[in-house]
Scaffold this motif. Structure first.
Motif, PDB file in Angstrom:
ATOM      1  N   UNK A 234       9.964   6.571 -14.668  1.00 37.59           N
ATOM      2  CA  UNK A 234      10.180   7.373 -13.471  1.00 37.59           C
ATOM      3  C   UNK A 234       9.268   6.933 -12.334  1.00 37.59           C
ATOM      4  N   UNK A 235       8.055   6.530 -12.675  1.00 39.49           N
ATOM      5  CA  UNK A 235       7.135   6.010 -11.662  1.00 39.49           C
ATOM      6  C   UNK A 235       7.683   4.701 -11.108  1.00 39.49           C
ATOM      7  N   UNK A 236       8.103   3.824 -12.008  1.00 39.19           N
ATOM      8  CA  UNK A 236       8.680   2.552 -11.564  1.00 39.19           C
ATOM      9  C   UNK A 236       9.906   2.786 -10.693  1.00 39.19           C
ATOM     10  N   UNK A 237      10.777   3.671 -11.115  1.00 44.22           N
ATOM     11  CA  UNK A 237      12.017   3.909 -10.359  1.00 44.22           C
ATOM     12  C   UNK A 237      11.725   4.413  -8.950  1.00 44.22           C
ATOM     13  N   UNK A 238      10.729   5.282  -8.809  1.00 44.18           N
ATOM     14  CA  UNK A 238      10.373   5.787  -7.480  1.00 44.18           C
ATOM     15  C   UNK A 238       9.890   4.659  -6.581  1.00 44.18           C
ATOM     16  N   UNK A 239       9.099   3.767  -7.154  1.00 42.52           N
ATOM     17  CA  UNK A 239       8.616   2.616  -6.392  1.00 42.52           C
ATOM     18  C   UNK A 239       9.756   1.658  -6.087  1.00 42.52           C
ATOM     19  N   UNK A 240      10.584   1.388  -7.077  1.00 41.31           N
ATOM     20  CA  UNK A 240      11.633   0.383  -6.905  1.00 41.31           C
ATOM     21  C   UNK A 240      12.676   0.834  -5.898  1.00 41.31           C
TER      22      UNK A 240
ATOM     23  N   UNK B 127      13.892  -1.920   1.128  1.00 39.73           N
ATOM     24  CA  UNK B 127      13.232  -2.897   1.991  1.00 39.73           C
ATOM     25  C   UNK B 127      13.863  -4.285   1.858  1.00 39.73           C
ATOM     26  N   UNK B 128      14.696  -4.479   0.840  1.00 46.15           N
ATOM     27  CA  UNK B 128      15.338  -5.768   0.649  1.00 46.15           C
ATOM     28  C   UNK B 128      14.591  -6.726  -0.256  1.00 46.15           C
ATOM     29  N   UNK B 129      13.613  -6.200  -1.029  1.00 46.47           N
ATOM     30  CA  UNK B 129      12.795  -7.059  -1.874  1.00 46.47           C
ATOM     31  C   UNK B 129      13.147  -6.938  -3.357  1.00 46.47           C
ATOM     32  N   UNK B 130      14.289  -6.361  -3.681  1.00 48.65           N
ATOM     33  CA  UNK B 130      14.583  -6.037  -5.080  1.00 48.65           C
ATOM     34  C   UNK B 130      14.530  -7.258  -5.992  1.00 48.65           C
ATOM     35  N   UNK B 131      15.003  -8.404  -5.529  1.00 47.01           N
ATOM     36  CA  UNK B 131      15.032  -9.603  -6.358  1.00 47.01           C
ATOM     37  C   UNK B 131      13.686 -10.323  -6.384  1.00 47.01           C
ATOM     38  N   UNK B 132      12.719  -9.810  -5.642  1.00 48.21           N
ATOM     39  CA  UNK B 132      11.413 -10.461  -5.526  1.00 48.21           C
ATOM     40  C   UNK B 132      10.299  -9.635  -6.169  1.00 48.21           C
ATOM     41  N   UNK B 133      10.676  -8.676  -7.048  1.00 42.88           N
ATOM     42  CA  UNK B 133       9.702  -7.713  -7.557  1.00 42.88           C
ATOM     43  C   UNK B 133       9.724  -7.705  -9.074  1.00 42.88           C
TER      44      UNK B 133
ATOM     45  N   UNK C 131       6.671   0.649 -16.156  1.00 41.33           N
ATOM     46  CA  UNK C 131       7.668  -0.388 -15.943  1.00 41.33           C
ATOM     47  C   UNK C 131       9.086   0.120 -16.101  1.00 41.33           C
ATOM     48  N   UNK C 132       9.991  -0.753 -15.806  1.00 41.93           N
ATOM     49  CA  UNK C 132      11.418  -0.443 -15.817  1.00 41.93           C
ATOM     50  C   UNK C 132      11.894  -0.082 -17.221  1.00 41.93           C
ATOM     51  N   UNK C 133      12.542   1.067 -17.338  1.00 42.14           N
ATOM     52  CA  UNK C 133      13.182   1.463 -18.585  1.00 42.14           C
ATOM     53  C   UNK C 133      12.247   1.845 -19.711  1.00 42.14           C
TER      54      UNK C 133
ATOM     55  N   UNK D 183       0.835  -1.210   0.000  1.00 42.03           N
ATOM     56  CA  UNK D 183       0.000   0.000   0.000  1.00 42.03           C
ATOM     57  C   UNK D 183       0.869   1.260   0.000  1.00 42.03           C
ATOM     58  N   UNK D 184       1.984   1.232   0.710  1.00 37.86           N
ATOM     59  CA  UNK D 184       2.911   2.365   0.692  1.00 37.86           C
ATOM     60  C   UNK D 184       3.498   2.553  -0.704  1.00 37.86           C
ATOM     61  N   UNK D 185       3.827   1.440  -1.350  1.00 38.23           N
ATOM     62  CA  UNK D 185       4.343   1.517  -2.718  1.00 38.23           C
ATOM     63  C   UNK D 185       3.305   2.113  -3.662  1.00 38.23           C
ATOM     64  N   UNK D 186       2.050   1.730  -3.482  1.00 38.59           N
ATOM     65  CA  UNK D 186       1.002   2.302  -4.328  1.00 38.59           C
ATOM     66  C   UNK D 186       0.907   3.814  -4.115  1.00 38.59           C
ATOM     67  N   UNK D 187       1.019   4.256  -2.863  1.00 37.05           N
ATOM     68  CA  UNK D 187       0.984   5.694  -2.581  1.00 37.05           C
ATOM     69  C   UNK D 187       2.109   6.420  -3.323  1.00 37.05           C
ATOM     70  N   UNK D 188       3.302   5.824  -3.311  1.00 39.58           N
ATOM     71  CA  UNK D 188       4.428   6.430  -4.029  1.00 39.58           C
ATOM     72  C   UNK D 188       4.118   6.533  -5.520  1.00 39.58           C
ATOM     73  N   UNK D 189       3.597   5.443  -6.082  1.00 40.31           N
ATOM     74  CA  UNK D 189       3.283   5.435  -7.508  1.00 40.31           C
ATOM     75  C   UNK D 189       2.228   6.467  -7.860  1.00 40.31           C
ATOM     76  N   UNK D 190       1.192   6.568  -7.026  1.00 41.36           N
ATOM     77  CA  UNK D 190       0.100   7.505  -7.303  1.00 41.36           C
ATOM     78  C   UNK D 190       0.591   8.944  -7.220  1.00 41.36           C
TER      79      UNK D 190
END
Length: 368
Positions: free
Chosen positions: A278-284, A290-296, A316-318, A260-267
């Motif tokens: 840029x939206x993806x990068x802000x979320x990522x 948080x340590x979830x980079x390889x799980x996303x 999405x990315x790139x 939900x926090x990630x969605x807030x960032x994206x919105x």
């Protein structure tokens, strides 16, 4: 469905693409682009021929011709008489008559049948096949006021369905039984059905990429993903929430709060002029911390309109897709793919405005 000026503007936008790419015409068979460019929702077995210059022609079954003429914004509607004729043969005949044996024809690549292709190549062996799928999605990406109204209407049905799902959900039910209650509530409210296979998923099935509700029994003390779609007059909306039964794992509940926090960032980042990457990068950035980079996943949202996931814009990315005012997108699609605790999901349909993005789907996001 649409007035003739709206349809003509859409046709002219497509013709500009055809001229820019030096194509002779487009041949549109798929229902979603027929809805958009011909202005009718109840058409099957049709084809819209749009020349780079001149008037388009819409082919349809003869029994439908009178209705299609009345409902569409097009001047030329040509019936074919099945079974002596079919849409494949009639389209090939008209294209060959107008352009000869070797035209450059644009198609939406996801939606042409082998039979259509064979008939065209038999009639025009020198035909060059060109792709206009993404171009059509780009034209469709910015919505007019009527499209926004229809998507908003579809979005309203989703709250009815989600509430019904939450109200009936209990251990011992199957995923399909929960979905049946949700779908019935949406149909009663006015939905014309979902454009995708909807999901009610118990915890062990939430990390599959494209699962759908089945005869799997839901146990107590676990998260349940509920992903619903609704439609109205050809336009769609979708929404996803996660319900928590009993004493669901605390780590999974916390993961849902993080999503939900990630969605807030994206919105907050979803504003005109920004690039989708840029939206993806802000979320990522938050995902990485948080340590979830390889799980996303690398795609976290899509355009929404006639199709539930349109391929422009993709968040999405790139990806260099420009966000513009009056686009409609969904955010935030993926879960965290942690083998033990992952799985919860959260998705809403949003309208891009000149200021803060507007939620078209309205249902509480808090875990409950």
């Amino acid at each position: 469905m649409n007035n003739s000026n709206t349809i003509q503007n859409r046709i002219q936008a497509l013709q500009r693409v055809l001229r820019d790419k030096q194509m002779d015409a487009a041949a549109i068979y798929d229902r979603e682009n027929l809805i958009y460019f011909a202005g009718v929702t109840d058409i099957e077995g049709g084809c819209l021929i749009v020349p780079a210059e001149g008037e388009p022609k819409l082919l349809c079954l003869w029994l439908d011709a009178k209705h299609i003429r009345e409902q569409s914004g097009l001047d030329t509607v040509i019936p074919y008489f099945f079974p002596g004729e079919n849409v494949s043969l009639k389209t090939a005949q008209l294209l060959e008559e107008q352009f000869g044996s070797g035209p450059r024809i644009g198609f939406t690549r996801y939606f042409i049948s082998l039979k259509d292709y064979q008939c065209l190549m038999d009639k025009m062996p020198g035909m060059e096949v060109c792709d206009i799928a993404v171009d059509c999605y780009k034209i469709r990406s910015v919505k007019d006021a009527e499209e926004i109204r229809l998507i908003s209407k579809a979005a309203g049905f989703l709250s009815e369905g989600m509430q019904a799902a939450f109200d009936c959900l209990k251990p011992g039910m199957t995923e399909a039984q929960v979905l049946a209650e949700a779908e019935y509530a949406m149909r009663k409210a006015g939905s014309e059905g979902s454009s995708f296979r909807m999901q009610v998923l118990r915890h062990d099935r939430q990390q599959l990429v494209h699962p759908y509700a089945g005869d799997f029994v839901i146990d107590d003390n676990q998260p349940v993903v509920i992903h619903l779609g609704a439609s109205y007059k050809g336009y769609t909306a979708k929404m996803c929430r996660t319900a928590f039964l009993g004493n669901a794992p605390a780590e999974t509940v916390e993961m849902y709060r993080f999503i939900a926090e990630l969605q807030d960032i994206a919105v907050r980042t979803l504003v005109p002029g920004v690039r989708s990457s840029e939206i993806f990068d802000a979320v990522f950035d938050a995902v990485h911390k948080k340590g979830y980079a390889k799980m996303y996943m690398e795609h976290i949202g899509y355009g929404v309109g006639i199709r539930q996931s349109e391929f422009y814009p993709i968040i999405g990315k790139g990806l260099d897709h420009e966000i513009r005012e009056n686009m409609v997108v969904d955010l935030l699609l993926p879960t965290v793919y942690d083998p033990k605790a992952g799985g919860p999901r959260l998705t809403d349909t949003l309208l891009v405005t000149s200021g803060e993005a507007q939620f078209l789907t309205r249902f509480p996001r808090e875990p409950k």
